[in-house]
Design a protein around this motif. Structure first.
Motif, PDB file in Angstrom:
ATOM      1  N   PRO A 148      -0.557   0.652 -18.297  1.00 16.02           N
ATOM      2  CA  PRO A 148      -0.564   1.319 -16.727  1.00 16.02           C
ATOM      3  C   PRO A 148       0.700   1.517 -16.142  1.00 16.02           C
ATOM      4  N   ARG A 149       0.758   2.568 -15.351  1.00 17.54           N
ATOM      5  CA  ARG A 149       2.245   2.704 -14.500  1.00 17.54           C
ATOM      6  C   ARG A 149       2.455   1.565 -13.661  1.00 17.54           C
ATOM      7  N   VAL A 150       3.579   0.658 -14.114  1.00 16.80           N
ATOM      8  CA  VAL A 150       3.769  -0.322 -13.164  1.00 16.80           C
ATOM      9  C   VAL A 150       5.408  -0.053 -12.591  1.00 16.80           C
ATOM     10  N   TRP A 151       5.266  -0.322 -11.256  1.00 20.60           N
ATOM     11  CA  TRP A 151       6.441  -0.207 -10.292  1.00 20.60           C
ATOM     12  C   TRP A 151       6.607  -1.520  -9.658  1.00 20.60           C
ATOM     13  N   PHE A 152       8.203  -1.601  -9.636  1.00 19.84           N
ATOM     14  CA  PHE A 152       8.524  -2.830  -8.924  1.00 19.84           C
ATOM     15  C   PHE A 152       9.325  -2.312  -7.714  1.00 19.84           C
ATOM     16  N   ILE A 153       9.140  -3.160  -6.556  1.00 14.87           N
ATOM     17  CA  ILE A 153       9.791  -3.029  -5.183  1.00 14.87           C
ATOM     18  C   ILE A 153      10.521  -4.333  -5.113  1.00 14.87           C
ATOM     19  N   THR A 154      11.556  -4.337  -4.278  1.00 13.71           N
ATOM     20  CA  THR A 154      12.469  -5.519  -4.046  1.00 13.71           C
ATOM     21  C   THR A 154      11.935  -6.362  -2.548  1.00 13.71           C
ATOM     22  N   ASP A 155      10.932  -5.739  -1.985  1.00  7.93           N
ATOM     23  CA  ASP A 155      10.620  -6.326  -0.643  1.00  7.93           C
ATOM     24  C   ASP A 155       9.909  -7.636  -1.005  1.00  7.93           C
ATOM     25  N   CYS A 156      10.110  -8.625  -0.186  1.00  7.56           N
ATOM     26  CA  CYS A 156       9.523  -9.969  -0.199  1.00  7.56           C
ATOM     27  C   CYS A 156       8.212  -9.840   0.565  1.00  7.56           C
ATOM     28  N   VAL A 157       7.033 -10.198  -0.076  1.00  2.00           N
ATOM     29  CA  VAL A 157       5.837 -10.034   0.708  1.00  2.00           C
ATOM     30  C   VAL A 157       4.946 -11.369   0.848  1.00  2.00           C
ATOM     31  N   TYR A 158       5.524 -12.479  -0.052  1.00  2.00           N
ATOM     32  CA  TYR A 158       4.620 -13.291  -0.379  1.00  2.00           C
ATOM     33  C   TYR A 158       5.186 -14.727  -0.174  1.00  2.00           C
ATOM     34  N   ARG A 159       4.489 -15.907   0.443  1.00  2.00           N
ATOM     35  CA  ARG A 159       5.134 -17.088   0.508  1.00  2.00           C
ATOM     36  C   ARG A 159       4.362 -17.844  -0.427  1.00  2.00           C
ATOM     37  N   TYR A 160       5.134 -18.827  -1.341  1.00  3.50           N
ATOM     38  CA  TYR A 160       4.482 -19.454  -2.350  1.00  3.50           C
ATOM     39  C   TYR A 160       4.637 -20.821  -1.852  1.00  3.50           C
ATOM     40  N   THR A 161       3.708 -21.806  -1.767  1.00  4.30           N
ATOM     41  CA  THR A 161       3.722 -23.119  -1.588  1.00  4.30           C
ATOM     42  C   THR A 161       3.913 -23.973  -2.812  1.00  4.30           C
TER      43      THR A 161
ATOM     44  N   TYR B 271       0.783  -1.330   0.005  1.00  7.33           N
ATOM     45  CA  TYR B 271       0.115  -0.040   0.111  1.00  7.33           C
ATOM     46  C   TYR B 271       0.700   1.304   0.068  1.00  7.33           C
ATOM     47  N   ASP B 272       1.738   1.250   0.786  1.00 11.30           N
ATOM     48  CA  ASP B 272       2.808   2.489   0.972  1.00 11.30           C
ATOM     49  C   ASP B 272       3.464   2.572  -0.523  1.00 11.30           C
ATOM     50  N   ALA B 273       3.854   1.681  -0.958  1.00 12.50           N
ATOM     51  CA  ALA B 273       4.542   1.839  -2.448  1.00 12.50           C
ATOM     52  C   ALA B 273       3.679   2.265  -3.411  1.00 12.50           C
ATOM     53  N   ILE B 274       2.399   1.744  -3.626  1.00 13.56           N
ATOM     54  CA  ILE B 274       1.274   2.274  -4.713  1.00 13.56           C
ATOM     55  C   ILE B 274       1.086   3.734  -4.184  1.00 13.56           C
ATOM     56  N   SER B 275       0.794   4.007  -3.083  1.00 10.53           N
ATOM     57  CA  SER B 275       0.388   5.235  -2.719  1.00 10.53           C
ATOM     58  C   SER B 275       1.549   6.357  -2.940  1.00 10.53           C
ATOM     59  N   GLN B 276       2.668   6.048  -2.578  1.00 12.89           N
ATOM     60  CA  GLN B 276       3.880   7.106  -2.937  1.00 12.89           C
ATOM     61  C   GLN B 276       4.229   7.028  -4.305  1.00 12.89           C
ATOM     62  N   THR B 277       3.965   6.177  -5.077  1.00 10.70           N
ATOM     63  CA  THR B 277       4.374   6.347  -6.429  1.00 10.70           C
ATOM     64  C   THR B 277       3.421   6.693  -7.528  1.00 10.70           C
ATOM     65  N   SER B 278       2.207   6.587  -6.912  1.00  4.61           N
ATOM     66  CA  SER B 278       0.873   6.555  -7.783  1.00  4.61           C
ATOM     67  C   SER B 278       0.700   5.829  -9.016  1.00  4.61           C
ATOM     68  N   ALA B 279       1.314   4.703  -8.886  1.00  4.16           N
ATOM     69  CA  ALA B 279       1.360   3.619  -9.802  1.00  4.16           C
ATOM     70  C   ALA B 279      -0.107   2.992  -9.743  1.00  4.16           C
ATOM     71  N   ASP B 280      -0.247   2.311 -10.965  1.00  2.00           N
ATOM     72  CA  ASP B 280      -1.502   1.537 -11.071  1.00  2.00           C
ATOM     73  C   ASP B 280      -1.494  -0.033 -10.598  1.00  2.00           C
ATOM     74  N   GLU B 281      -0.258  -0.253 -10.629  1.00  2.00           N
ATOM     75  CA  GLU B 281       0.433  -1.609 -10.071  1.00  2.00           C
ATOM     76  C   GLU B 281       1.647  -1.555  -9.658  1.00  2.00           C
ATOM     77  N   VAL B 282       1.725  -2.512  -8.497  1.00  2.00           N
ATOM     78  CA  VAL B 282       3.210  -2.424  -7.632  1.00  2.00           C
ATOM     79  C   VAL B 282       3.377  -4.168  -7.678  1.00  2.00           C
ATOM     80  N   ILE B 283       4.386  -4.438  -8.075  1.00  2.00           N
ATOM     81  CA  ILE B 283       4.871  -5.676  -8.224  1.00  2.00           C
ATOM     82  C   ILE B 283       6.152  -6.051  -7.050  1.00  2.00           C
ATOM     83  N   ALA B 284       6.160  -6.836  -6.117  1.00  2.00           N
ATOM     84  CA  ALA B 284       7.149  -7.108  -5.124  1.00  2.00           C
ATOM     85  C   ALA B 284       7.895  -8.341  -5.604  1.00  2.00           C
ATOM     86  N   THR B 285       8.509  -8.949  -4.704  1.00  2.00           N
ATOM     87  CA  THR B 285       9.057 -10.265  -4.725  1.00  2.00           C
ATOM     88  C   THR B 285       8.379 -11.341  -3.840  1.00  2.00           C
TER      89      THR B 285
END
Length: 305
Positions: free
Chosen positions: A188-201, A101-115
């Motif tokens: 869209p405006r797409v922004w990538f961040i390096t933070d790990c946010v998801y655990r995939y099984t 949420y902080d990333a998409i709010s600060q960048t005004s992106a339409d989509e933010v993708i993390a790791t």
């Protein structure tokens, strides 16, 4: 409401409680979890109801229509400005929603993708940082070269999803990639961040079975989606077809070459890698051992990383 987390569920009763627990432990109050039980038969729906004591968790039950329909229904019921998708056998890491949420709010992106990381601790690579051209991402996804999440570990501005969740239920593999491509084709405006946010099984069994008929339908839908930028994306589309062809040949389905791919692919455009050109030039019986050897080499390299 800031964020709606959409969780499609079908016969994942052993994972649901863990998934919900991590979602409801996020350090944000203005969120909701929209769980859509897609006609489960293993008690998943009953368990969702039992766990719905938290006001932030809303549970819906629908006849079985497939994962895309479940996601679409969840988005239709959602009240949030932003949408996050989580599979019921996976989980968000602590602080994930706040980070997204902080990333998409600060960048005004339409989509933010993390790791993301896998359940056994393997970290996904950092492929991009900051703003990235959507066309480059489309090209990577359809050519099978994406090493970034295409649906989960991401947050979407809700409005950008309109019209992108209508994939037919016959598409049971790659539906997440097709959805993301539809989003990206809107520029869209797409922004990538390096933070790990998801655990995939890893290793969760499924009953998906690839068929030529489904692949032909997928190709038609993908080509229609790419039509506005066809000249730019044609080579990547053909590479997608070649990669699917190679999967069929590796599995022993030699007939697909003459039943579909010879006519569908035609003359190879520029930009196709040498390996794929060689495999395409060989008869299926000769290309199959080449494909298997190449896959073995790739697996060994990945294991060493």
């Amino acid at each position: 409401m800031k964020i709606s987390v959409i969780v499609p569920i079908y016969n994942k009763v052993e994972y649901i409680e863990r998934c919900f627990r991590q979602l409801l432990a996020q350090d944000m109050d203005d969120i909701e979890v929209v769980a859509v039980d897609d006609g489960s038969t293993d008690g998943s729906g009953d368990l969702c109801d039992k766990l719905s004591g938290d006001a932030r968790l809303r549970v819906f039950h629908t006849p079985n229509q497939g994962v895309t329909a479940a996601r679409r229904y969840g988005v239709e019921q959602a009240q949030g400005e932003y949408i996050v998708f989580v599979d019921s056998d996976d989980e968000l890491l602590p602080g994930a929603l706040r980070t997204l949420y902080d990333a998409i709010s600060q960048t005004s992106a339409d989509e933010v993708i993390a790791t993301f990381c896998t359940h056994n601790g393997i970290q996904s690579p950092v492929v991009y940082q900051g703003e990235v051209n959507p066309t480059d991402l489309v090209r990577a996804i359809i050519a099978g070269k994406n090493r970034f999440p295409v649906l989960w570990a991401a947050i979407f501005r809700r409005t950008i999803l309109e019209g992108c969740l209508d994939t037919p239920r016959d598409i049971i593999e790659g539906e997440d990639k097709l959805m993301q491509v539809m989003v990206l084709m809107k520029r869209p405006r797409v922004w990538f961040i390096t933070d790990c946010v998801y655990r995939y099984t890893l290793g969760v069994p499924n009953t998906r079975r690839r068929t030529l008929e489904r692949e032909m339908l997928y190709d038609r839908l993908l080509r229609q989606t790419l039509a506005p930028q066809w000249s730019e994306l044609h080579s990547a589309f053909v590479l997608h077809q070649l990669k699917e062809y190679e999967k069929f040949i590796c599995d022993g389905h030699m007939e697909v070459r003459h039943n579909y791919y010879i006519k569908a692919i035609g003359t190879l455009p520029a930009g196709i890698p040498l390996y794929d050109r060689v495999v395409w030039a060989l008869p299926p019986l000769l290309s199959r051992p080449v494909i298997k050897l190449y896959r073995t080499i790739i697996q060994i390299k990945q294991h060493r990383l």
